[in-house]
Design a protein around this motif. Structure first.
Motif, PDB file in Angstrom:
ATOM      1  N   ALA A 205      94.094  45.936 -83.612  1.00 16.88           N
ATOM      2  CA  ALA A 205      95.209  45.853 -84.576  1.00 16.88           C
ATOM      3  C   ALA A 205      94.948  44.748 -85.595  1.00 16.88           C
ATOM      4  O   ALA A 205      95.131  44.936 -86.806  1.00 16.88           O
ATOM      5  N   ASP A 206      94.497  43.599 -85.120  1.00 15.63           N
ATOM      6  CA  ASP A 206      94.255  42.476 -86.029  1.00 15.63           C
ATOM      7  C   ASP A 206      93.158  42.820 -87.040  1.00 15.63           C
ATOM      8  O   ASP A 206      93.293  42.548 -88.233  1.00 15.63           O
ATOM      9  N   ARG A 207      92.100  43.469 -86.548  1.00 13.89           N
ATOM     10  CA  ARG A 207      91.014  43.848 -87.478  1.00 13.89           C
ATOM     11  C   ARG A 207      91.497  44.880 -88.500  1.00 13.89           C
ATOM     12  O   ARG A 207      91.157  44.801 -89.676  1.00 13.89           O
ATOM     13  N   CYS A 208      92.298  45.847 -88.038  1.00 16.63           N
ATOM     14  CA  CYS A 208      92.832  46.854 -88.981  1.00 16.63           C
ATOM     15  C   CYS A 208      93.677  46.168 -90.049  1.00 16.63           C
ATOM     16  O   CYS A 208      93.579  46.503 -91.235  1.00 16.63           O
ATOM     17  N   ARG A 209      94.505  45.205 -89.631  1.00 17.50           N
ATOM     18  CA  ARG A 209      95.369  44.512 -90.614  1.00 17.50           C
ATOM     19  C   ARG A 209      94.519  43.738 -91.616  1.00 17.50           C
ATOM     20  O   ARG A 209      94.832  43.706 -92.811  1.00 17.50           O
ATOM     21  N   ARG A 210      93.446  43.131 -91.137  1.00 18.16           N
ATOM     22  CA  ARG A 210      92.588  42.378 -92.069  1.00 18.16           C
ATOM     23  C   ARG A 210      91.816  43.330 -92.967  1.00 18.16           C
ATOM     24  O   ARG A 210      91.716  43.118 -94.174  1.00 18.16           O
ATOM     25  N   PHE A 211      91.273  44.403 -92.392  1.00 21.49           N
ATOM     26  CA  PHE A 211      90.523  45.376 -93.201  1.00 21.49           C
ATOM     27  C   PHE A 211      91.390  45.941 -94.330  1.00 21.49           C
ATOM     28  O   PHE A 211      90.922  46.143 -95.441  1.00 21.49           O
ATOM     29  N   ARG A 212      92.677  46.217 -94.017  1.00 20.09           N
ATOM     30  CA  ARG A 212      93.496  46.915 -95.026  1.00 20.09           C
ATOM     31  C   ARG A 212      93.839  46.008 -96.207  1.00 20.09           C
ATOM     32  O   ARG A 212      94.259  46.462 -97.249  1.00 20.09           O
ATOM     33  N   ASP A 213      93.680  44.698 -96.023  1.00 15.32           N
ATOM     34  CA  ASP A 213      94.113  43.760 -97.066  1.00 15.32           C
ATOM     35  C   ASP A 213      92.980  42.804 -97.449  1.00 15.32           C
ATOM     36  O   ASP A 213      93.097  41.592 -97.332  1.00 15.32           O
ATOM     37  N   HIS A 214      91.858  43.405 -97.873  1.00 13.05           N
ATOM     38  CA  HIS A 214      90.728  42.642 -98.425  1.00 13.05           C
ATOM     39  C   HIS A 214      90.093  41.665 -97.441  1.00 13.05           C
ATOM     40  O   HIS A 214      89.489  40.674 -97.855  1.00 13.05           O
ATOM     41  N   GLY A 215      90.274  41.909 -96.170  1.00 11.34           N
ATOM     42  CA  GLY A 215      89.621  41.035 -95.189  1.00 11.34           C
ATOM     43  C   GLY A 215      90.270  39.667 -95.070  1.00 11.34           C
ATOM     44  O   GLY A 215      89.649  38.710 -94.584  1.00 11.34           O
ATOM     45  N   LYS A 216      91.556  39.595 -95.482  1.00 11.85           N
ATOM     46  CA  LYS A 216      92.273  38.314 -95.444  1.00 11.85           C
ATOM     47  C   LYS A 216      92.398  37.819 -94.002  1.00 11.85           C
ATOM     48  O   LYS A 216      92.803  38.559 -93.111  1.00 11.85           O
ATOM     49  N   SER A 217      92.074  36.568 -93.789  1.00 10.98           N
ATOM     50  CA  SER A 217      92.142  35.985 -92.443  1.00 10.98           C
ATOM     51  C   SER A 217      93.582  35.997 -91.918  1.00 10.98           C
ATOM     52  O   SER A 217      94.522  35.722 -92.673  1.00 10.98           O
ATOM     53  N   SER A 218      93.762  36.302 -90.639  1.00 13.07           N
ATOM     54  CA  SER A 218      95.133  36.279 -90.109  1.00 13.07           C
ATOM     55  C   SER A 218      95.590  34.844 -89.861  1.00 13.07           C
ATOM     56  O   SER A 218      96.784  34.553 -89.856  1.00 13.07           O
ATOM     57  N   ALA A 219      94.633  33.937 -89.678  1.00  7.40           N
ATOM     58  CA  ALA A 219      95.007  32.547 -89.405  1.00  7.40           C
ATOM     59  C   ALA A 219      95.321  31.792 -90.703  1.00  7.40           C
ATOM     60  O   ALA A 219      96.219  30.954 -90.746  1.00  7.40           O
ATOM     61  N   ASN A 220      94.591  32.106 -91.766  1.00  7.19           N
ATOM     62  CA  ASN A 220      94.766  31.373 -93.021  1.00  7.19           C
ATOM     63  C   ASN A 220      94.582  32.324 -94.197  1.00  7.19           C
ATOM     64  O   ASN A 220      93.457  32.691 -94.538  1.00  7.19           O
ATOM     65  N   PRO A 221      95.693  32.760 -94.841  1.00  2.00           N
ATOM     66  CA  PRO A 221      95.616  33.824 -95.848  1.00  2.00           C
ATOM     67  C   PRO A 221      94.851  33.455 -97.120  1.00  2.00           C
ATOM     68  O   PRO A 221      94.622  34.328 -97.952  1.00  2.00           O
TER      69      PRO A 221
END
Ligand SMILES: Cc1ncc(COP(=O)(O)O)c(C=O)c1O
Length: 370
Positions: A205-221
């Protein structure tokens, strides 16, 4: 009587006052992307499916691509799937860098034949990608048992079966990830392209969320810790889907009732009707018969003002873009034959009994049966 293949024009009439309110809210907030409507839909769909995470994306195609990549599948890996599906199933495996490996399908369900998995499983097999064709859930008990035994992943293509169940559990929740499409003609159709990934796995899930939004880090946007895509689910689409989700089961029941009526009316016609169990394992996204003289029947129905569709005329092992895989005509005889015989008839929620009788009557007349 004219009967279009699919009629979406009336679908939203009853909902229009609520749509206006929901759309106005999105406009007033100005939160067209990454707004609350998408998060609310994800939460509601998550609860509907009974999974830990739902990640909205901008198409079923991208749901597949992100799920495959987020499962760590890439160069050198093989993914077993069906040669009889929409092209996105196969092409997303290839776009992720992996190799699609086909098994033939079963004639009575259009789904991949689980008895053939053993013969094509190799040390490079990373996943099985079953497609719940036309709304009929694949044999998930056998598939999950096999995947578990061979330690391979399962990624479900649920584009055509949103809301279907198998042994009481929703399609798309059996594997490591389930990939949904909200394309307007799907059972949960939006107002444009849209899709979602369902998973119980936090990392996927975390990787999908990052992939969908330019690879933005979940820890530090402000940081991008992977190369991503731009494939978010827009707020307006999500707002409409939120309004339609509560009616999904009822509209699927309507599809099943229409399919069963067809089966009854076509009982004397020399066509093979789909098996539609009444346990929720088929949501009849497309009502597809097998018939001889398919193209002539289609032309005959067209002349009567009846729309139909051929899903799919060419199996994927014979598509020009897939020839490099090295398959030949004859490799998957069931899929090849079905590509010559399958015809999808109009079948959608709200379709009148008269319209179904008109279509069935025209099919029977073509074959000269009463
Ligand atoms: C079986 C299957 N897989 C994947 C897709 C891709 O979904 P989308 O059109 O939302 O990209 C579709 C949609 O047509 C489909 O039918």
């Amino acid at each position: 009587m004219q009967v279009p293949f699919i009629d979406l024009s009336d679908t939203h009439e009853d909902l229009w006052p609520q749509i206006e309110v929901a759309f106005k809210e999105v406009f007033h907030r100005g939160a067209f992307i990454n707004g609350p409507a998408t998060a609310q839909l994800e939460e509601e769909f998550r609860r509907y499916l009974g999974v830990k995470h739902v990640v909205g994306v901008n198409s079923g195609t991208d749901a597949l691509l992100l799920a495959i990549k987020s499962c760590g599948i890439g160069q050198g890996d093989e993914v077993i799937t069906s040669p009889f599906t929409f092209i996105a199933t196969v092409d997303t495996i290839i776009r992720a860098g992996a190799r699609p490996v086909f098994v033939d399908i079963e004639r009575h369900t259009f789904n991949l034949n689980t008895d053939q998995l053993e013969a094509v499983t190799t040390p490079n097999t990373k996943a099985i990608l079953p497609v719940h064709m036309f709304g009929r859930v694949a044999e998930m008990d056998k598939l999950t048992a096999y995947a578990h035994q061979r330690r391979v992943l399962i990624i479900e293509d649920v584009a055509q079966a949103c809301g279907a169940t198998f042994a009481g559990k929703r399609a798309g929740t059996f594997g490591n990830a389930g990939c949904f499409s909200f394309y307007p003609t799907k059972t949960l159709g939006g107002s444009g392209d849209g899709g979602a990934i369902a998973t119980d796995n936090d990392e996927i899930a975390d990787r999908c969320r990052r992939f969908r939004d330019h690879g933005k880090s979940s820890a530090n946007p402000i940081l991008h810790d992977m190369i991503g895509f731009n494939t978010r689910l827009d707020s307006l689409h999500a707002a409409l889907l939120r309004l339609k989700l509560p009616d999904l089961d009822e509209s699927n029941q309507d599809r099943v009732a229409n399919g069963l009526l067809y089966n009854q009316l076509l009982a004397n016609a020399p066509v093979v009707c789909p098996v539609i169990p009444e346990d929720g394992s088929h949501v009849v996204n497309y009502y597809t018969i097998l018939c001889d003289s398919r193209d002539q029947l289609q032309a005959h129905l067209q002349d009567q003002g009846i729309g139909t569709s051929v899903y799919y005329p060419v199996p994927h092992h014979l598509q020009p873009s897939h020839l490099y895989l090295g398959y030949r005509a004859g490799n998957f005889p069931v899929a090849e034959e079905i590509c010559q015989q399958a015809l999808s008839l109009p079948c959608y929620p709200g379709m009148t009994k008269r319209a179904i009788e008109t279509v069935a009557g025209a099919v029977c007349a073509f074959y000269g049966v009463g």
